[in-house]
Design an enzyme around this catalytic site. Structure first.
Site, short mmCIF file in Angstrom:
data_model
loop_
_atom_site.label_atom_id
_atom_site.label_comp_id
_atom_site.label_asym_id
_atom_site.label_seq_id
_atom_site.Cartn_x
_atom_site.Cartn_y
_atom_site.Cartn_z
N HIS A 24 0.83 -1.21 0.00
CA HIS A 24 0.00 0.00 0.00
C HIS A 24 0.86 1.26 0.00
O HIS A 24 0.67 2.16 -0.82
CB HIS A 24 -0.92 0.01 1.23
N ASP A 119 -4.63 6.51 1.74
CA ASP A 119 -5.03 5.14 1.43
C ASP A 119 -6.54 5.05 1.62
O ASP A 119 -7.10 5.61 2.57
CB ASP A 119 -4.32 4.17 2.38
#
EC number: 2.4.1.-
Length: 453
Positions: A24, A119
């Site tokens: 991520h 994110d």
């Protein structure tokens, strides 16, 4: 890199990275670097844990990226049993941590935050952005298939819950998901209790993302066109931003390759090598590592196996000696560059999105063994939607099953079809980066969304 006209603005972007999973934070930083280079007057405050930042910022970064270390949310003295526990602790503490750190960064920089670039897991960023009168732009670290599954959580649960559904039943009630099955969906979407930390966070994310000014993924338009159309009907703005690293090349001299993988690959014939790696979070269990080793040794296929040192104890006795001329086992390998090497023949992978995208960009077929999260959805796309690979029978490695998959790729006609399809996808990606493609325009749209005040 294409130059964009520098906007005369006074923007301050808070970038919130999801540290427990390296797949991520890395891609989010790559986009941040690209944005920072395109808009040097914009300040990007990058928030991540000290440990993750140390690995991400091992090289120089643009002056307008300000690195901030934050707590991982794990109470001192806590013993963690698995990676998911760390994720849950971080998600529980993250809203408080980020609010505090953003306030401190505003004082340090002398500019109010004008945009939250986060994110997508951080659903609470919608509320923080509203409090700051800032825009919110979210990055989904998977593909359009998994994002679509999350955004349709309610419909999936309602539809499947109404009948005794077979795990093999397809998701024909969602446009673009007709080739995916119930068994391919992450458990937290369908089966897990939405009151538990991780499934609850993902569900809250699915409800919050339509509030974002834009949502983007690492991909390209032609990979999942129907799903892209579907997502554009659910979100204010949905963009595919293909990472530049997929097309750029690194010379062997510039490359970090401490274990000599490239030199070893240089001695192998074209499209002959199997590369084995399962990402940074989890490996298959010990008995499957044994099966991989046995399948490799029996098949005689040349290989590069990236395996954590702590797991090398599970290899069969004498395996490394017996296969010294056949392959190498290393604790780390320059995966992106290796997949582009002319000797690469197949990527044996857990089907994490980054790994799949790297294979697609290199035109390399895959053998998949999904492990968690979106892996099964991606594996289904690889095998059935794009037809560029094959999955392990029953989702586990056996000696015989792995040998069969290797033969499918290297010996049988199916392998030729996979390679041809993989080559076509690679060409579509290259076209997407050309002046005729959408990648440059999508990046400009993203840049304008993030730096506007």
């Amino acid at each position: 890199m294409t130059k964009f006209s520098e906007p005369i603005r006074d923007s301050h972007v808070a970038v919130l990275a999801f540290f427990p999973v390296g797949a991520h934070a890395g891609p989010l930083l790559a986009v941040t670097r690209r944005l920072a280079a395109a808009s040097p007057s914009t300040i990007f405050s990058f928030f991540n844990t000290a440990r993750s930042n140390a690995s991400l910022f091992s090289s120089d970064h643009p002056e307008n990226i300000k690195v901030h270390d934050v707590s991982d949310g794990v109470p001192e003295g806590t013993m963690l049993g698995n990676p998911l526990e760390m994720v849950e602790l971080f998600l529980e503490a993250a809203p408080r941590i980020f609010r505090s750190e953003i306030a401190a960064a505003e004082i340090e920089v002398g500019k109010k935050v004008t945009c939250m670039l986060t994110d997508a897991f951080f659903w609470f960023a919608a509320d923080i952005a509203a409090e700051l009168n800032a825009t919110w732009v979210a990055f989904w670290a998977g593909g359009a298939n998994s994002l679509c599954a999350h955004l349709y959580t309610d419909l999936i649960r309602e539809t499947i819950g109404l009948k005794d559904v077979s795990m093999e039943e397809t998701l024909g009630f969602i446009p673009g998901m007709e080739n995916y099955r119930v068994k391919d969906i992450p458990e937290e979407v369908v089966f897990e209790d939405l009151d538990s930390v991780f499934p609850k966070a993902l569900y809250q994310m699915s409800l919050a993302l339509p509030r974002a000014s834009a949502v983007f993924i690492s991909s390209f338009e032609e990979l999942e066109p129907t799903l892209n159309y579907n997502l554009r009907s659910k979100l204010k703005r949905f963009l595919n931003i293909a990472p530049l690293t997929l097309l750029s090349s690194t010379s062997e001299k510039e490359m970090r390759d401490p274990h000599g993988c490239f030199a070893w690959m240089g001695k192998r014939s074209a499209a002959s090598v199997a590369y084995i790696s399962f990402g940074t979070v989890m490996e298959p269990p010990p008995e499957e590592l044994v099966a991989i080793a046995q399948g490799l040794e029996s098949s005689k296929v040349p290989f590069v196996w990236s395996l954590k040192e702590k797991n090398m104890v599970h290899l069969p006795k004498g395996f490394l000696d017996r296969t010294r001329e056949q392959g190498i086992v290393v604790p780390w390998a320059p995966q992106v560059e290796l997949l582009k090497h002319e000797a690469m023949g197949v990527n044996v992978t857990h089907c994490g999105w980054n790994s799949v995208l790297e294979s697609v960009s290199a035109g390399v077929p895959m053998i998949g063994r999904p492990i968690l999260a979106d892996n099964r959805l991606n594996g289904r796309a690889v095998e059935v939607v794009w037809k560029v690979g094959v999955m392990m029978d029953n989702g586990v490695f056996t000696k015989e099953g792995f040998e069969k998959c290797l033969n499918d790729v290297f010996v049988h006609d199916d392998g030729k079809t996979m390679k041809a399809n993989a080559k076509k996808l690679k060409e579509k990606l290259q076209e997407d980066f050309s002046m005729k493609g959408s990648s440059l325009e999508n990046f400009k749209i993203l840049l304008d969304e993030i730096v506007k005040v």
